[in-house]
Design an enzyme around this catalytic site. Structure first.
Site, PDB file in Angstrom:
ATOM      1  N   GLU A 140       0.832  -1.202   0.000  1.00  0.00           N
ATOM      2  CA  GLU A 140       0.000   0.000   0.000  1.00  0.00           C
ATOM      3  C   GLU A 140       0.867   1.254   0.000  1.00  0.00           C
ATOM      4  O   GLU A 140       0.551   2.240  -0.685  1.00  0.00           O
ATOM      5  CB  GLU A 140      -0.940  -0.005   1.202  1.00  0.00           C
ATOM      6  CG  GLU A 140      -1.990   1.090   1.160  1.00  0.00           C
ATOM      7  CD  GLU A 140      -3.058   0.961   2.242  1.00  0.00           C
ATOM      8  OE1 GLU A 140      -4.051   1.704   2.168  1.00  0.00           O
ATOM      9  OE2 GLU A 140      -2.888   0.122   3.159  1.00  0.00           O
ATOM     10  N   PHE A 143      -8.799 -10.502  -0.315  1.00  0.00           N
ATOM     11  CA  PHE A 143      -8.391 -11.759  -0.939  1.00  0.00           C
ATOM     12  C   PHE A 143      -9.010 -11.858  -2.333  1.00  0.00           C
ATOM     13  O   PHE A 143     -10.099 -11.350  -2.589  1.00  0.00           O
ATOM     14  CB  PHE A 143      -8.854 -12.943  -0.093  1.00  0.00           C
ATOM     15  CG  PHE A 143      -8.060 -13.163   1.171  1.00  0.00           C
ATOM     16  CD1 PHE A 143      -6.954 -12.386   1.483  1.00  0.00           C
ATOM     17  CD2 PHE A 143      -8.431 -14.157   2.078  1.00  0.00           C
ATOM     18  CE1 PHE A 143      -6.222 -12.592   2.644  1.00  0.00           C
ATOM     19  CE2 PHE A 143      -7.705 -14.371   3.245  1.00  0.00           C
ATOM     20  CZ  PHE A 143      -6.607 -13.589   3.528  1.00  0.00           C
TER      21      PHE A 143
END
Length: 415
Positions: free
Chosen positions: A316, A401
Site C-alpha cells: 500500500e 483476498f
C-alpha cells in the site's frame, strides 16, 4: 450530462471502541485500543487469544427477542446499526418514497458462527435437529434484507461479498446507483462477525493473525511498524446514508461529507497476497481519482487499509508513492485498524465513516503502536497521534483476498 452530487447524511457504527458512533469516534481520537482477550469462545487451544470484540452488545435493546434469535450476530449488528442510522439521518421512509430508497451492504463471510453451531448439531444430533432458520441466518444477503424489513426501504437490495473490500465496494455500488438516478437515498456500509473457532482457526492456519503481544493485546495491531506480525480480527458494523444532494437539501438534511468518486481493480495475481509492487492498488486509486475528476495533488488525507501485515502495508505504501509522487510525503495517513483490528467485510464501512468525520471536524486520527517504522513504510502515518489538520479531500482504501481493490474519494462538504 451533469453528474448528480452525492452526499453522506447519516452515520452509525458498532465497533470494538464503542456501540455507537459518538463513543467510537471519541475513543479513536483519544488513541484508545478496542483490542483485548477473546471472550466470545474458549480460545485456550488456539494460537491467538485476542481480538477486537464489540463489548456489552445487547441486540434485544433494539430488536424483539424472538426475532433476534433468528439472526446471526452479523445481521444483529447490521439491523441495530440501521436503527441508529435512520435516527441520525432523520430520514422517514413511507409508501411515498420507499421504492426510491435502497440497501447495499458489504459482508465478507456471513453467518460463520451459525454455520459452526449447526454443523456441530448435525454431527452430534442428526439432520432433524438442524433449525429451519439455519440457512436464512447464514447467508450474507440477510443483512441488507433484514435492514430493509426494519427500515421499510423497498429499493435496490443487494450484498457485496468481496472479502475485506466488501463494504467499500458496497459504498461504490450505492454511489453508482444514486449517480445514475436509480435511487434517491441508499443505506450502505458493511457488517461482520467472525470471531469464533472457525474464523480464528482459519486465519491462524494461514499465519495471517498476530500471535504476539498476547499479554498486551492493545499493542498487537501495529500497521506500518517493523514489528508487525499479522492482523487482529475485529467485528462490528459501519453504515452510512448516501443521498443525492438534491434530495438531501429538499428535506433539510445535515451533510457530513461529499462522495466524489469510486475506483476498483484486481491484481489478477494471487489468492491472498497483494502484488508486492502495489500495482493493482495504483490502478484502483488512479481510477477513483479519474472518476472523481480530482487531481492527485489535492488529496491531503488517506484512510489506509493498513492491516498490520507485512505484505499489505508495504504494498500500500508503494502504491501511494506511485500515485502521488513527491506529494505522498505530504499526505496525512491513518491506520484505524491499529485501534479496532480488522473488521474484514465491514472494515471499509467503518473507515469511510471515520474519514467523513475527519473531513467534517478537521481532526485527523493517529495510528497507534507505530514505534519503529518499517523502512519500506516511509510516509506520514500520524504516529504522533490526533491532530487538527483540516483536510479537504480524502481517499479510503480497501484490499481483499482474490486481489480485489477499492478506493473511495471524499470531499469536505461545501454548498
Amino acid at each position: 450530462m451533469e453528474r448528480k452530487r452525492i452526499v453522506i447524511t447519516g452515520l452509525s457504527a458498532i465497533t470494538p471502541l464503542g456501540n455507537d458512533i459518538e463513543t467510537s469516534w471519541e475513543a479513536l481520537l483519544a488513541g484508545k485500543s478496542g483490542i483485548g482477550p477473546i471472550t466470545l469462545f474458549d480460545s485456550t487451544d488456539y494460537p491467538t487469544h485476542i481480538a477486537g470484540e464489540v463489548k456489552n452488545f445487547d441486540p434485544e435493546a433494539y430488536i424483539n427477542p424472538k426475532e433476534c434469535r433468528k439472526m446471526d450476530r452479523f445481521s444483529q449488528f447490521a439491523v441495530c446499526a440501521s436503527i441508529d442510522l435512520m435516527k441520525d439521518a432523520g430520514l422517514v421512509i413511507d409508501e411515498n418514497n420507499a421504492h426510491r430508497i435502497g440497501v447495499v451492504l458489504g459482508v465478507g463471510l456471513g453467518g460463520l458462527k451459525t454455520l459452526e453451531d449447526f454443523h456441530e448439531k448435525l454431527r452430534t444430533a442428526g439432520p432433524r435437529r438442524v433449525s429451519p432458520f439455519y440457512i436464512p441466518m447464514v447467508i450474507a444477503n440477510m443483512a441488507p434484507g433484514l435492514v430493509a424489513i426494519e427500515t421499510g426501504a423497498k429499493g435496490i437490495n443487494v450484498v457485496s461479498t468481496s472479502a475485506c473490500a466488501s463494504a467499500l465496494h458496497a459504498i461504490g455500488c450505492a454511489y453508482d446507483q444514486l449517480v445514475l438516478g436509480r435511487a434517491d437515498a441508499i443505506i450502505t456500509g458493511g457488517a461482520e462477525a467472525t470471531i469464533c473457532g472457525m474464523g480464528i482457526s482459519g486465519f491462524t492456519s494461514m499465519k495471517a493473525l498476530c500471535t504476539k503481544y498476547q499479554d498486551e493485546p492493545e499493542k498487537a495491531s501495529r500497521p506500518f511498524d517493523s514489528d508487525r506480525s499479522g492482523f487482529v480480527m475485529g467485528e462490528g458494523a459501519g453504515l452510512l446514508m448516501l443521498e443525492t444532494l438534491e434530495h438531501a437539501k429538499a428535506r433539510g438534511a445535515r451533510i457530513y461529507a461529499e462522495v466524489l468518486g469510486f475506483g476498483a481493480s484486481d491484481d489478477a495475481n494471487h489468492m491472498v497476497a497483494p502484488l508486492e509492487s502495489g500495482a493493482g492498488m495504483v490502478a484502483c486509486i488512479k481510477a477513483a481519482l479519474a472518476d472523481a475528476g480530482v487531481e492527485a495533488g489535492l488529496i491531503d488525507y488517506v484512510s489506509a487499509h493498513g492491516t498490520s501485515t507485512h505484505a499489505n502495508d508495504s504494498a500500500e505504501t508503494k502504491a501511494l508513492h506511485a500515485v502521488f509522487g513527491e506529494h505522498a510525503k505530504d499526505l496525512a495517513i491513518t491506520g484505524v485498524k491499529s485501534q479496532i483490528g480488522h473488521l474484514l467485510g465491514a472494515s471499509g464501512g467503518v473507515s469511510s465513516i471515520f474519514a467523513a468525520l475527519t473531513l467534517q471536524s478537521g481532526m485527523v486520527p493517529g495510528t497507534i503502536n507505530l514505534e519503529n517504522p518499517d523502512p519500506e513504510c516511509d510516509l506520514n502515518y500520524m504516529a504522533e497521534g490526533t491532530k487538527k489538520l483540516d483536510p479537504k479531500y480524502a481517499i479510503v482504501n480497501a484490499l481483499g483476498f482474490g486481489g480485489t481493490n477499492g478506493c473511495l474519494v471524499l470531499k469536505k462538504y461545501e454548498d
